[in-house]
Design an enzyme around this catalytic site. Structure first.
Site, short mmCIF file in Angstrom:
data_model
loop_
_atom_site.label_atom_id
_atom_site.label_comp_id
_atom_site.label_asym_id
_atom_site.label_seq_id
_atom_site.Cartn_x
_atom_site.Cartn_y
_atom_site.Cartn_z
N GLU A 100 79.40 43.77 -16.81
CA GLU A 100 80.05 44.88 -16.10
C GLU A 100 80.89 44.38 -14.92
O GLU A 100 81.92 44.95 -14.60
CB GLU A 100 79.02 45.90 -15.63
CG GLU A 100 78.44 46.69 -16.79
CD GLU A 100 77.70 47.92 -16.32
OE1 GLU A 100 78.28 48.76 -15.64
OE2 GLU A 100 76.50 48.03 -16.65
N ASN B 293 72.84 53.12 -20.18
CA ASN B 293 72.56 52.17 -21.26
C ASN B 293 71.68 51.11 -20.62
O ASN B 293 72.18 50.24 -19.90
CB ASN B 293 73.84 51.47 -21.74
CG ASN B 293 74.78 52.36 -22.54
OD1 ASN B 293 74.84 52.30 -23.76
ND2 ASN B 293 75.55 53.17 -21.84
N LYS C 182 81.68 54.39 -11.41
CA LYS C 182 80.41 53.72 -11.08
C LYS C 182 80.55 52.74 -9.91
O LYS C 182 81.42 51.85 -9.94
CB LYS C 182 79.90 53.00 -12.33
CG LYS C 182 78.52 52.36 -12.22
CD LYS C 182 78.11 51.82 -13.59
CE LYS C 182 76.76 51.19 -13.65
NZ LYS C 182 76.40 50.76 -15.03
N CYS D 25 74.07 55.24 -14.59
CA CYS D 25 73.09 54.20 -14.92
C CYS D 25 72.50 53.48 -13.71
O CYS D 25 71.65 54.02 -13.04
CB CYS D 25 73.70 53.21 -15.92
SG CYS D 25 72.41 52.23 -16.72
N ASN E 65 84.14 51.96 -14.91
CA ASN E 65 83.09 52.59 -15.71
C ASN E 65 82.98 54.01 -15.16
O ASN E 65 82.47 54.22 -14.06
CB ASN E 65 81.78 51.80 -15.54
CG ASN E 65 80.69 52.28 -16.47
OD1 ASN E 65 80.74 53.40 -16.96
ND2 ASN E 65 79.69 51.45 -16.68
N GLU F 258 76.34 57.23 -20.57
CA GLU F 258 77.34 56.27 -20.05
C GLU F 258 78.04 55.61 -21.24
O GLU F 258 77.39 55.34 -22.27
CB GLU F 258 76.57 55.20 -19.25
CG GLU F 258 77.40 54.00 -18.82
CD GLU F 258 76.53 52.85 -18.26
OE1 GLU F 258 75.40 52.62 -18.77
OE2 GLU F 258 77.01 52.16 -17.33
N1 CDV Z 1 74.31 49.90 -17.71
C1 CDV Z 1 73.52 49.60 -16.67
O1 CDV Z 1 73.88 49.86 -15.52
N2 CDV Z 1 72.34 48.98 -16.92
C2 CDV Z 1 71.41 48.59 -15.89
C3 CDV Z 1 70.58 47.41 -16.32
C4 CDV Z 1 71.37 46.20 -16.49
C5 CDV Z 1 69.46 47.14 -15.33
C6 CDV Z 1 70.47 49.72 -15.51
O2 CDV Z 1 70.32 49.97 -14.31
O3 CDV Z 1 69.86 50.32 -16.38
#
Ligand code: CDV
Length: 321
Positions: A148, A199, A129, A174, A112, A52
């Protein structure tokens, strides 16, 4: 893993990235991606999953205006001049890929985003996303921000599935991996492989969560989701310490059995590969997860009718004690 008599093999690579610091240029980052693409191709992969927001540091951790973020971290086109060497290498090697980046649309909207690129380096798909974590206000007492919800809109493309390289591929990003709806929306479209980048900060800024739970939750959602949806999963981290802010690694390839078949060992740039057997997913879909035979959507209508948890529904007479 259960034995299957037939085998439809696919060379999958996950390219984990170590940290990208504030001072790192796009050109330097793309050079790292190209090196990993070449390594994946040398190991017989025809598709590579990158993280990501792969082209920059994880910038939502910093408080700044939207204009500053756009100026420094968003891409106005994909590919663009900085990223073109990756697309050129993909075409030369005949390797497709998934790449996450911050998208600025022609209308000035911010998402994103991840693109799906085929073996001729053509962008064949785009995902934005849906499950954006974090907040949109400044939290001066937190060790870092997770903005975000300030910098991105909620994705508006749903959870499509594309046929590329003769397989059905879906994408998410993510935090999407923590939500069962993400996976089921794609497995109901016969996805065979679902890919994602992430991330994941090692520390939770909202409450004092033990650090080990970050990796534990990452593992359980990938393993359970692969099994419950009979899909292969390729998940690529950007990890390690970006200017002092640590993020988990554990990039992995997970089989429809729920087993981890490849896993990154460190927190730096690292390519993991597997020749995945797509017929293994078909085996699970014919038996325990034969959706057409066993699902009863009329019994779980609430999943699409409600967003937040509410009151229990009135009990049907036969369900009363
Ligand atoms: N970049 C993300 O989406 N990070 C989230 C954190 C904040 C929990 C994740 O689900 O890994």
């Amino acid at each position: 893993m259960p034995h299957t008599s037939r085998a439809r093999k696919f060379g999958l690579a996950v390219a984990q990235m170590g940290p990208v610091h504030l001072a790192d240029s796009r050109q330097a980052v793309v050079k790292r991606l190209v090196e990993m693409l070449r390594e994946a191709a040398a190991r017989q992969a025809t598709f590579v999953v990158f993280p990501e927001l792969a082209l920059t540091t994880f910038f939502p951790r910093y408080w700044m205006t939207e204009e500053e973020a756009v100026e420094r971290y968003f891409e106005r086109a994909m590919p663009n001049a900085d990223v073109q060497p990756l697309f050129d290498a993909a075409r030369e090697l005949g390797v497709g890929f998934y790449l996450g980046y911050a998208e600025l649309t022609a209308e000035g909207r911010r998402f994103n985003t991840a693109v799906l690129v085929d073996r001729s380096a053509k962008v064949v798909g785009k995902y934005r996303k849906v499950h954006l974590p974090g907040h949109d206000d400044h939290k001066p007492d937190a060790p870092f921000q997770h903005l975000e919800k300030k910098f991105f809109e909620v994705g508006n493309l749903g959870f499509p599935v594309w046929n590329t390289q003769d397989i059905n591929v879906g994408m998410c990003i993510c935090n999407d991996r923590r939500w069962p709806e993400t996976w089921r929306a794609m497995s109901l479209q016969s996805a065979e492989l679902i890919v994602l980048g992430y991330n994941t900060p090692s520390w939770n800024i909202h409450w004092t969560e033990p650090v080990h739970l970050r990796t534990f939750h990452h593992e359980i959602v990938l393993q359970a989701s692969a099994y419950q949806n009979a899909v292969w999963i390729g998940a690529a981290a950007k990890c390690g310490s970006e200017d002092g802010f640590h993020m988990i690694g554990s990039s992995m390839i997970v089989a429809p059995s729920g087993e981890i078949v490849a896993r990154a060992s460190g927190e730096d740039d690292e390519v993991i590969t597997a020749q995945i057997d797509l017929d293994l997913g078909a085996t699970f879909r014919q038996h325990v997860f034969n959706f057409a035979k066993h699902r009863s959507p009329e019994q779980y209508r609430l999943i699409v009718e409600r967003t937040g948890a509410g009151e229990p529904l009135p009990l049907p007479p036969e369900a009363r004690g």
